[in-house]
Design an enzyme around this catalytic site. Structure first.
Site, PDB file in Angstrom:
ATOM      1  N   LYS A  18      19.809 -19.496 -18.584  1.00 55.32           N
ATOM      2  CA  LYS A  18      19.987 -18.136 -18.230  1.00 55.32           C
ATOM      3  C   LYS A  18      18.794 -17.327 -18.109  1.00 55.32           C
ATOM      4  O   LYS A  18      17.821 -16.868 -16.780  1.00 55.32           O
ATOM      5  CB  LYS A  18      20.451 -16.719 -19.012  1.00 55.32           C
ATOM      6  N   ARG A  93      29.857 -10.080 -20.192  1.00 58.66           N
ATOM      7  CA  ARG A  93      30.829 -11.216 -20.680  1.00 58.66           C
ATOM      8  C   ARG A  93      31.506 -10.747 -21.193  1.00 58.66           C
ATOM      9  O   ARG A  93      32.547 -11.583 -22.393  1.00 58.66           O
ATOM     10  CB  ARG A  93      29.543 -11.001 -22.267  1.00 58.66           C
ATOM     11  N   ARG A 132      15.232 -23.887 -30.346  1.00 61.86           N
ATOM     12  CA  ARG A 132      14.648 -23.239 -28.776  1.00 61.86           C
ATOM     13  C   ARG A 132      14.080 -22.965 -29.426  1.00 61.86           C
ATOM     14  O   ARG A 132      13.706 -22.444 -30.810  1.00 61.86           O
ATOM     15  CB  ARG A 132      15.371 -22.447 -28.472  1.00 61.86           C
ATOM     16  N   ARG A 165      14.793 -17.979 -33.221  1.00 59.43           N
ATOM     17  CA  ARG A 165      16.305 -16.841 -33.050  1.00 59.43           C
ATOM     18  C   ARG A 165      16.988 -17.150 -34.311  1.00 59.43           C
ATOM     19  O   ARG A 165      17.625 -17.974 -35.040  1.00 59.43           O
ATOM     20  CB  ARG A 165      16.538 -16.714 -31.766  1.00 59.43           C
ATOM     21  N   ARG A 176      29.158 -18.506 -31.494  1.00 60.17           N
ATOM     22  CA  ARG A 176      28.508 -18.205 -30.013  1.00 60.17           C
ATOM     23  C   ARG A 176      29.471 -18.774 -29.321  1.00 60.17           C
ATOM     24  O   ARG A 176      29.991 -18.399 -27.852  1.00 60.17           O
ATOM     25  CB  ARG A 176      27.305 -18.243 -29.999  1.00 60.17           C
TER      26      ARG A 176
END
Ligand code: AP5
Ligand code: MG
Ligand code: ZN
Length: 220
Positions: A18, A93, A132, A165, A176
């Site tokens: 996203k 969400r 990431r 992160r 998650r």
């Protein structure tokens, strides 16, 4: 004909791309990229009251309570830079948030023109999250293997040192993904039944995904 400001929602599991895609298309579309996760992380780094209330949920991989989230996003989309519209990444969400957004858009005369739903298999998501790296200055996401910066550990745009992160740790990632499945995936049908859902195959090279998104938006 005076055109209403347009809203595009980016819907998809963690690491479905996203943020990566929003950064690539926001200039082309001329509307800002508003990511609820980025707004929360900004509050946390500025140590605001909202940041301290949101932090424990985010660290566990749970959703921040609806009303806190809705108020934060409502304030952000009322700012001047959204007069042509906005791309919403990570919001709504939950069904409660989606209904609140419907009301907000009706009041502010903005029009939801499409919901881009990024589908990506779970095993790919886990690999993307573990590699990431994020730039603390411009917010860009890189990946050690799939989207490496020119110089390891350093942002191409501004030279800042990249970081990982906290919620990208394996235990939090599992939570998650569960939360996405239970609380967010019902939005797929919510928007599909209203004819707004545009399914994007997010499991392709980054440039191909961008091309698919732009052609889907141009044919709206
Ligand atoms: P948020 O920041 O929204 O995280 P998320 O939804 O889990 O999504 P991500 O940012 O992890 O993934 P992305 O889809 O943006 O992927 P990216 O482009 O970076 O939310 C964080 C937390 O905040 C939540 O857990 C919650 O606690 C709270 N929160 C936020 N919004 C909320 C809300 N509305 N209500 C309640 N709580 C909320 O890509 C990932 C990686 O993959 C990168 O390394 C990238 O380089 C790589 N990559 C991207 N595309 C490709 C590709 N095509 N091929 C190979 N690699 C790729
Ligand atoms: Mg993101
Ligand atoms: Zn940067």
């Amino acid at each position: 004909m005076a055109e209403k400001p347009i809203i595009i929602i980016l819907l998809g599991p963690p690491a479905s791309g996203k943020g990566t895609q929003a950064d690539r298309i926001q200039e082309e579309l001329g509307i800002p990229h508003i990511a609820s996760g980025d707004l929360f992380r900004d509050h946390i780094s500025r140590e605001t009251d909202l940041g301290s209330r949101a932090k424990s949920y985010i660290d566990r991989g749970d959703l921040v309570p609806d009303q806190l989230t809705i108020d934060m996003v409502a304030e952000r989309i009322s700012r001047k830079d959204t007069k042509k519209g906005a791309m919403l990444d990570g919001f709504p969400r939950t069904i409660v948030q989606a209904k609140a957004l419907d009301e907000l858009l009706a009041k502010s005369k903005k029009e939801l023109i499409g919901v881009l739903y990024f589908s990506v298999p779970d095993e790919v998501l886990v690999e993307r999250l573990s590699g990431r790296r994020i730039c603390p200055v411009c917010g860009r996401s890189y990946h050690v293997k799939f989207y490496p910066p020119e110089q390891p550990g350093v942002c191409d745009v501004d030279g800042a040192e990249l970081y990982q992160r906290e919620d990208d740790r394996p235990e939090t990632v599992r939570q998650r993904l569960n939360v996405y499945r239970e609380q967010t995936s019902p939005l797929i049908d919510y928007y599909r039944t209203r004819g707004l859902l545009i399914e994007i195959d997010g499991d392709q090279p980054i440039d191909h995904v961008t091309e698919d998104i732009l052609s889907a938006i141009n044919s709206l």
